[in-house]
Scaffold this motif. Structure first.
Motif, mmCIF file in Angstrom:
data_model
loop_
_atom_site.group_PDB
_atom_site.id
_atom_site.type_symbol
_atom_site.label_atom_id
_atom_site.label_comp_id
_atom_site.label_asym_id
_atom_site.label_seq_id
_atom_site.Cartn_x
_atom_site.Cartn_y
_atom_site.Cartn_z
ATOM 1 N N ALA A 148 29.032 45.608 44.437
ATOM 2 C CA ALA A 148 28.238 45.384 45.650
ATOM 3 C C ALA A 148 26.770 45.099 45.304
ATOM 4 O O ALA A 148 26.148 44.180 45.864
ATOM 5 C CB ALA A 148 28.345 46.600 46.573
ATOM 6 N N LEU A 149 26.220 45.867 44.377
ATOM 7 C CA LEU A 149 24.813 45.666 43.985
ATOM 8 C C LEU A 149 24.607 44.297 43.326
ATOM 9 O O LEU A 149 23.634 43.603 43.604
ATOM 10 C CB LEU A 149 24.369 46.773 43.027
ATOM 11 C CG LEU A 149 23.906 48.075 43.684
ATOM 12 C CD1 LEU A 149 23.665 49.140 42.636
ATOM 13 C CD2 LEU A 149 22.659 47.846 44.500
ATOM 14 N N ARG A 150 25.531 43.918 42.446
ATOM 15 C CA ARG A 150 25.418 42.606 41.782
ATOM 16 C C ARG A 150 25.427 41.481 42.816
ATOM 17 O O ARG A 150 24.681 40.503 42.698
ATOM 18 C CB ARG A 150 26.553 42.410 40.785
ATOM 19 C CG ARG A 150 26.337 43.180 39.502
ATOM 20 C CD ARG A 150 27.434 42.920 38.507
ATOM 21 N NE ARG A 150 27.203 43.670 37.275
ATOM 22 C CZ ARG A 150 28.135 43.942 36.397
ATOM 23 N NH1 ARG A 150 29.362 43.543 36.598
ATOM 24 N NH2 ARG A 150 27.840 44.614 35.314
ATOM 25 N N LYS A 151 26.328 41.640 43.812
ATOM 26 C CA LYS A 151 26.386 40.615 44.870
ATOM 27 C C LYS A 151 25.060 40.538 45.627
ATOM 28 O O LYS A 151 24.531 39.441 45.881
ATOM 29 C CB LYS A 151 27.544 40.940 45.818
ATOM 30 C CG LYS A 151 27.815 39.865 46.838
ATOM 31 C CD LYS A 151 29.033 40.212 47.671
ATOM 32 C CE LYS A 151 29.306 39.146 48.696
ATOM 33 N NZ LYS A 151 30.436 39.483 49.556
ATOM 34 N N LYS A 152 24.539 41.706 46.003
ATOM 35 C CA LYS A 152 23.253 41.736 46.728
ATOM 36 C C LYS A 152 22.157 41.057 45.893
ATOM 37 O O LYS A 152 21.359 40.247 46.386
ATOM 38 C CB LYS A 152 22.823 43.178 47.032
ATOM 39 C CG LYS A 152 23.520 43.814 48.187
ATOM 40 C CD LYS A 152 22.951 45.224 48.365
ATOM 41 C CE LYS A 152 23.675 45.990 49.433
ATOM 42 N NZ LYS A 152 23.143 47.346 49.574
ATOM 43 N N ILE A 153 22.105 41.401 44.610
ATOM 44 C CA ILE A 153 21.061 40.847 43.717
ATOM 45 C C ILE A 153 21.229 39.330 43.622
ATOM 46 O O ILE A 153 20.250 38.580 43.718
ATOM 47 C CB ILE A 153 21.124 41.520 42.326
ATOM 48 C CG1 ILE A 153 20.701 42.997 42.429
ATOM 49 C CG2 ILE A 153 20.265 40.782 41.302
ATOM 50 C CD1 ILE A 153 20.949 43.815 41.191
ATOM 51 N N ARG A 154 22.498 38.902 43.427
ATOM 52 C CA ARG A 154 22.758 37.466 43.316
ATOM 53 C C ARG A 154 22.284 36.715 44.566
ATOM 54 O O ARG A 154 21.602 35.692 44.494
ATOM 55 C CB ARG A 154 24.266 37.254 43.097
ATOM 56 C CG ARG A 154 24.607 36.178 42.141
ATOM 57 C CD ARG A 154 26.103 35.972 41.884
ATOM 58 N NE ARG A 154 27.030 36.414 42.895
ATOM 59 C CZ ARG A 154 27.824 37.479 42.788
ATOM 60 N NH1 ARG A 154 27.766 38.229 41.706
ATOM 61 N NH2 ARG A 154 28.657 37.796 43.744
ATOM 62 N N LEU A 159 18.277 33.383 47.417
ATOM 63 C CA LEU A 159 17.393 33.248 48.574
ATOM 64 C C LEU A 159 15.951 33.028 48.121
ATOM 65 O O LEU A 159 15.219 32.206 48.672
ATOM 66 C CB LEU A 159 17.497 34.518 49.446
ATOM 67 C CG LEU A 159 16.698 34.554 50.726
ATOM 68 C CD1 LEU A 159 17.295 33.589 51.750
ATOM 69 C CD2 LEU A 159 16.676 35.952 51.288
ATOM 70 N N GLU A 160 15.553 33.744 47.049
ATOM 71 C CA GLU A 160 14.183 33.656 46.521
ATOM 72 C C GLU A 160 13.903 32.261 45.952
ATOM 73 O O GLU A 160 12.833 31.697 46.144
ATOM 74 C CB GLU A 160 14.009 34.727 45.432
ATOM 75 C CG GLU A 160 12.590 34.873 44.914
ATOM 76 C CD GLU A 160 12.514 35.973 43.863
ATOM 77 O OE1 GLU A 160 11.443 36.594 43.755
ATOM 78 O OE2 GLU A 160 13.522 36.232 43.169
ATOM 79 N N GLN A 161 14.908 31.711 45.300
ATOM 80 C CA GLN A 161 14.729 30.394 44.695
ATOM 81 C C GLN A 161 14.675 29.285 45.738
ATOM 82 O O GLN A 161 13.959 28.299 45.579
ATOM 83 C CB GLN A 161 15.859 30.098 43.702
ATOM 84 C CG GLN A 161 15.762 30.921 42.430
ATOM 85 C CD GLN A 161 16.969 30.728 41.546
ATOM 86 O OE1 GLN A 161 17.893 29.986 41.875
ATOM 87 N NE2 GLN A 161 16.964 31.406 40.407
ATOM 88 N N LYS A 162 15.461 29.419 46.829
ATOM 89 C CA LYS A 162 15.551 28.371 47.835
ATOM 90 C C LYS A 162 14.293 28.244 48.689
ATOM 91 O O LYS A 162 13.881 27.153 49.058
ATOM 92 C CB LYS A 162 16.757 28.606 48.751
ATOM 93 C CG LYS A 162 18.076 28.292 48.104
ATOM 94 C CD LYS A 162 19.197 28.510 49.083
ATOM 95 C CE LYS A 162 20.537 28.265 48.431
ATOM 96 N NZ LYS A 162 21.633 28.556 49.315
#
Length: 199
Positions: A148-154, A159-162
């Motif tokens: 779950a954490l990996r998904k959130k981070i991904r 989102l940050e890059q876009k």
């Protein structure tokens, strides 16, 4: 008709008898006079000799009355009764019963000891299985949280890059702020997972 005449008549009738025929002697009428002797053909039963009709129920009743009450076995009454046992026979039987009882108790004690040993083994085995199950469930919980954490981070990094910070909504800005915390939490969970797999 005199007695001599009757005997002559019967003698004449008996001479001419065929095989199987017979003669019934003269019978007396209610007024006291005698009837003629009768010749009876072979296979014929005269009316006087026919049995009086009796219903089946009456015949069964008669039959049952002679046999005794239902369930009565006359053969059982006629069987000889067993001889009374002597003192020595009774004593031997008691000894035999005691030996059998002692053998049964001995088997019971042996089986109880075996069962208690089995019981302890089963209890130890179940406790080990329970511990493994708890560890496995903990490992599964940790794995779920890591995924779950990996998904959130991904998702947050994508989102940050876009987009730039100006186009982001307040919820998205909060996610960006939590990104570092999630990285730390992920590292801690991975360390914890490594510890549980080693033990």
């Amino acid at each position: 008709m005199s007695d001599e005449e009757r005997t002559k008549q019967i003698a004449e009738l008996s001479k001419s008898l065929k095989e199987g025929e017979r003669i019934v002697g003269p019978t007396r009428r209610p007024d006291g006079t005698l009837r003629k002797p009768i010749r009876i053909r072979a296979g014929y039963t005269p009316q006087d000799e026919v049995a009086i009709y009796q219903p089946k129920g009456a015949l069964l009743k008669k039959e049952m009355g002679s046999a005794g009450p239902p369930g009565y076995d006359p053969d059982a009454d006629s069987k000889p009764k067993p001889k009374p046992k002597t003192k020595s026979v009774k004593r031997n039987e008691r000894k035999k019963e005691k030996r059998i009882q002692a053998a049964l108790e001995k088997e019971k004690n042996v089986s109880e000891v075996e069962e208690s040993g089995k019981q302890e083994f089963v209890e130890a085995l179940t406790s080990q299985v329970n511990e493994l199950a708890v560890q496995d469930s903990q490992a599964q919980d940790i794995d779920k949280r890591i995924r779950a954490l990996r998904k959130k981070i991904r998702l947050t990094e994508a989102l940050e890059q876009k987009s730039t910070e100006q186009n982001l909504k307040p919820e998205q800005l909060e996610k960006l702020a939590k990104l570092e915390d999630w990285h730390r939490e992920l590292k801690l969970l991975e360390d914890e997972k490594g510890e549980t797999t080693v033990s």
